[in-house]
Every structure is written in structure tokens, then in C-alpha cells.
Design a protein around this motif. Structure first.
Motif, PDB file in Angstrom:
ATOM      1  N   THR A   1      -3.867   0.609  -3.160  1.00  0.00           N
ATOM      2  CA  THR A   1      -3.429  -0.780  -2.828  1.00  0.00           C
ATOM      3  C   THR A   1      -3.656  -1.576  -4.024  1.00  0.00           C
ATOM      4  O   THR A   1      -4.140  -1.066  -5.121  1.00  0.00           O
TER       5      THR A   1
ATOM      6  N   ALA B   1      -5.320   4.513   2.290  1.00  0.00           N
ATOM      7  CA  ALA B   1      -4.363   4.398   1.357  1.00  0.00           C
ATOM      8  C   ALA B   1      -4.703   5.307   0.028  1.00  0.00           C
ATOM      9  O   ALA B   1      -5.770   4.992  -0.313  1.00  0.00           O
TER      10      ALA B   1
ATOM     11  N   TYR C   1       5.354  10.439   0.998  1.00  0.00           N
ATOM     12  CA  TYR C   1       4.825   9.264   0.650  1.00  0.00           C
ATOM     13  C   TYR C   1       5.541   7.773   1.187  1.00  0.00           C
ATOM     14  O   TYR C   1       6.864   7.947   0.792  1.00  0.00           O
TER      15      TYR C   1
ATOM     16  N   ARG D   1      -0.887   5.409   9.316  1.00  0.00           N
ATOM     17  CA  ARG D   1      -1.677   4.189   8.384  1.00  0.00           C
ATOM     18  C   ARG D   1      -2.920   4.049   8.930  1.00  0.00           C
ATOM     19  O   ARG D   1      -3.711   3.110   8.072  1.00  0.00           O
TER      20      ARG D   1
ATOM     21  N   ARG E   1       0.979  -1.353   0.022  1.00  0.00           N
ATOM     22  CA  ARG E   1      -0.019  -0.021   0.020  1.00  0.00           C
ATOM     23  C   ARG E   1       0.698   1.425   0.162  1.00  0.00           C
ATOM     24  O   ARG E   1       1.715   1.186   0.535  1.00  0.00           O
ATOM     25  N   TRP E   2       0.323   2.293  -0.666  1.00  0.00           N
ATOM     26  CA  TRP E   2       1.106   3.735  -0.700  1.00  0.00           C
ATOM     27  C   TRP E   2       0.153   4.344   0.243  1.00  0.00           C
ATOM     28  O   TRP E   2      -1.078   4.576  -0.001  1.00  0.00           O
ATOM     29  N   TYR E   3       0.705   5.253   1.197  1.00  0.00           N
ATOM     30  CA  TYR E   3       0.293   6.417   2.129  1.00  0.00           C
ATOM     31  C   TYR E   3       1.009   7.542   1.935  1.00  0.00           C
ATOM     32  O   TYR E   3       1.962   7.575   1.764  1.00  0.00           O
ATOM     33  N   LYS E   4       0.007   8.586   2.131  1.00  0.00           N
ATOM     34  CA  LYS E   4       0.588   9.941   2.175  1.00  0.00           C
ATOM     35  C   LYS E   4       0.876  10.476   3.575  1.00  0.00           C
ATOM     36  O   LYS E   4      -0.225  10.744   4.109  1.00  0.00           O
TER      37      LYS E   4
ATOM     38  N   GLN F   1      -5.127   6.197   8.120  1.00  0.00           N
ATOM     39  CA  GLN F   1      -5.996   7.014   6.867  1.00  0.00           C
ATOM     40  C   GLN F   1      -5.968   6.259   5.726  1.00  0.00           C
ATOM     41  O   GLN F   1      -5.327   5.320   5.619  1.00  0.00           O
TER      42      GLN F   1
END
Length: 392
Positions: free
Chosen positions: A169, A166, A203, A162, A155-158, A164
Motif C-alpha cells: 500500500t 495487501a 497479482y 481483498r 494496493r497490490w494483492y496476491k 487478505q
């Protein structure tokens, strides 16, 4: 260049990069992106980063290998205590492959024994650590899984939170986010299109593993900090607006609005000759964007008539933005001369006479209204009062 030497657009160069290292857990050689597409004959840069924790880099050279053969003309040796060994090649050939190789002492013999970086544990590589992108452009965030690990999603998060949602995904993604290499089991790089100012931030690429039917975080990248470049809106105005009177003073104002970051330079030119303006204090609005004004004051002499004044703005090392204004001078007419030839005292006298006349007329009006509303003041009122008095 002769037409026979021009290449067809389909004759493009594909350079395949491999993530290679040496035996042991102390060395990592990182080449990103994995694939680079350039036109034949163009200049391109090969990125190579070495992570070394147990040895001095100066004792173990790094070389770029072309098509699995040592390229003598394109060899980069290690500077002391430096981890970035990227090189630039001025002219691309057709169908070339380059590997960045880390040597042990003994040179090429040990190079042949170099193995893949994949170890027993999984690691996420995010490079570079910082990126800048302009609004409206595309942002590519690199995430490479190295080593072996348990199956699970990425997953990518800004931001580091964690909890919030993503932004990407493997099952769901924002409409502006696409996978760079959709089928790759190790490359989870993404591209964000139509970049906006609010996309600025750090990110994180996060790998999860499944445990008892649930997903828990296994490893994460160190993050990529993204700065979004917002170019300014530039407009020039003059006060007073043209046309202006001969020999009058004119202020040209360059409005530089809503930009980020606040690395900016404003310069004035009159017919391509540099002029010095004056900056007003820079201001910052509620969303973090900056604005400023720069003013230039000139006298509207005859030789400046129809001169072109240019405000040139250079923002964050981007190409300059130019906005212009033309100084139009209107000579005095006979009416102007007549208007300005009277002494100042005469104008003051005329102004005061107008005020006195208005005041006199106002008094007459108020007196008339007062006489209408007061019975004792009406003519014949006393006579009428006596006639109605009864006789003795």
C-alpha cells in the motif's frame, strides 16, 4: 572494437515512452515500461500493444516515431488482427525517444491530432498478463493508472481475495517490495526482490476511492500471473561406488531434485559422446516441486577406465546444468583371483560346517547349564539321600 570507440559507463541511453492513443473511447495504445535503460550499441525491444474494439486494425496502421519524427528505417506496420506491435532495434543510439502511434486513415495529418489516453473514467493497465522469474531474482509488476478519477490509494494483492493483507500500500509494504517510480501519480509498478517459490500466483493492482471517510474499490487491473522457476539440484552417483572391478556392471544415477515447472530434459554423455539413459517416473512433493531419476548402465571394460560420464539437465529452456562422474576401474589382484577360483560347492560346504560347529557348541553349553540346575542329576545325590534315612 578499438578503445577509442568504447563508451564510458555513464554514457547510457534513456528511452522515454509515452502512453498515447487517438480520439474516442475505442482505441488504447499501451507502451510499457515507461522508461528503459540500456547501454549504447545494445539491442533493445520496444513494447507496444493496441486495444481496438470498434474497428479492424488492418485499416489503421501503427508506426513507431523516433524523436517525434517519423523513422523510415524503424517503422512497423500493422499485421492483420494483431494487437502486439513490439519491435526490436539492434543498435541503440544516444538520447533517443520513441512513441508508438496509432493512425487514422490519412496518415501523418491525423497523427498530429492524437491525444493522450486519459479519459473521463479511470482504468488500470497491467501488462504483461504472464511473467516468469527465477528464484532469487527480481520480479517487476507493472500498474499504470489511465484517465481521471477520484483521489485514493492503490494496493497490490496476491490473489483475488481483498480481505487478505495487501503486499503493498502507499503507507505500508512488505520489506521485499519497493515502488518502481516512487513519486509518480500514475505509475504504481512495484519490484519484489529475492523471489521465492511461494511468490508464484496472480497479482492484482487495485485502485480505491474515499467515500464518507472510508475507502471502497474503484477499479482493478486484470491481474498478472507469475510463475516462479525453481532450478533443480543435480547430483550423480554410481553403484557400486568406484573403484569397480573390470568387466563388472555399473549403474550411474542422475538425481534431478526439487524443480518447477516440470519442463525438463536429461541426457547422458560419455567423453562427450551421447548415451541413452532410462527415466524413472517423475514424482511431486507436498509443496509442488518435482523430482526424477535417470539411470545409465554400462560395463566396466578396460577402454572405459577413467572415462567421464556427464549428466546434462535442461530445465524450462534455461542454460544446461552439468554434473559428472569418473569411472575408475580396479583390475583383479591375486587375492581376488584366489577368492573367486574356488568352486561354489566348496564355499557352500565351508559355510555349512561353520553352522554345524556352532550348533554343536551350543548344545554342549545348554547341557552343562541344565546339569547345574537339576539336583537329581548331580553325582552322589542318591547315596547322600540313603545315608540320611533313619535305621529301624
Amino acid at each position: 572494437m578499438a578503445l577509442r570507440n568504447l563508451l564510458h559507463p555513464s554514457q547510457l541511453l534513456i528511452l522515454l515512452f509515452q502512453l498515447l492513443g487517438v480520439r474516442g473511447e475505442m482505441t488504447r495504445v499501451i507502451q510499457l515500461p515507461v522508461t528503459l535503460l540500456v547501454s549504447a550499441g545494445e539491442e533493445f525491444t520496444l513494447n507496444c500493444t493496441v486495444r481496438e474494439t470498434g474497428q479492424q486494425l488492418e485499416d489503421h496502421p501503427v508506426r513507431f516515431i523516433k524523436n517525434v519524427q517519423l523513422s523510415k528505417q524503424r517503422t512497423g506496420l500493422v499485421p492483420k488482427f494483431h494487437a502486439d506491435f513490439s519491435i526490436t532495434i539492434s543498435t541503440a543510439g544516444l538520447g533517443e525517444t520513441y512513441d508508438c502511434m496509432k493512425y487514422e486513415k490519412g496518415g501523418r495529418k491525423d497523427m498530429q491530432e492524437a491525444t493522450d489516453v486519459r479519459g473521463q473514467t479511470q482504468e488500470i493497465i497491467q501488462v504483461p498478463e504472464t511473467l516468469s522469474v527465477s528464484t532469487g531474482g527480481e520480479l517487476t509488476l507493472h500498474c499504470i493508472l489511465m484517465g481521471s478519477g477520484s483521489p485514493g490509494g492503490v494496493r497490490w494483492y496476491k490473489g483475488p481475495d481483498r480481505t487478505q493483507p495487501a503486499i503493498y500500500t502507499q503507507k505500508d509494504a512488505s520489506p521485499r517490495v519497493t515502488r518502481l517510480v516512487p513519486e509518480s501519480p500514475t505509475d504504481f509498478s512495484i519490484t519484489i526482490s529475492n523471489v521465492r517459490p511461494e511468490d508464484a500466483g496472480t497479482y492484482y493492482c487495485v485502485k480505491y476511492k474515499k467515500t464518507s471517510g472510508t475507502e471502497v474499490e474503484e477499479t482493478a487491473g486484470k491481474g498478472t500471473m507469475v510463475s516462479v522457476i525453481v532450478p533443480p539440484n543435480v547430483r550423480v552417483e554410481t553403484y557400486p561406488p568406484p573403484p569397480v572391478h573390470l568387466n563388472g556392471m555399473v549403474t550411474l544415477i542422475c538425481n534431478v531434485e526439487h524443480f518447477y515447472p516440470n519442463v525438463i530434459n536429461v541426457a547422458w554423455f560419455m567423453n562427450n559422446k551421447s548415451k541413452m539413459g532410462t527415466d524413472e517416473p517423475m514424482i511431486k512433493n507436498s509443496v509442488g516441486l518435482f523430482s526424477l531419476k535417470n539411470s545409465l548402465v554400462v560395463r566396466a571394460t578396460e577402454e572405459k577406465n577413467m572415462s567421464i560420464f556427464t549428466c546434462q539437465v535442461r530445465h524450462n529452456f534455461q542454460p544446461p546444468i552439468n554434473q559428472t562422474a569418473t569411472l575408475i576401474i580396479r583390475p583383479y589382484t591375486k587375492e581376488d583371483c584366489l577368492l573367486y577360483s574356488y568352486p561354489t560347492g566348496l564355499w557352500v560346504g565351508l559355510f555349512l560346517s561353520k553352522i554345524l560347529t556352532g550348533f554343536f557348541l551350543l548344545c554342549l553349553f545348554l547341557r552343562k547349564e541344565h546339569s547345574k540346575t537339576t539336583p537329581g542329576c548331580r553325582p552322589g545325590s542318591a547315596r547322600e539321600s540313603g545315608a540320611s534315612k533313619p535305621s529301624a
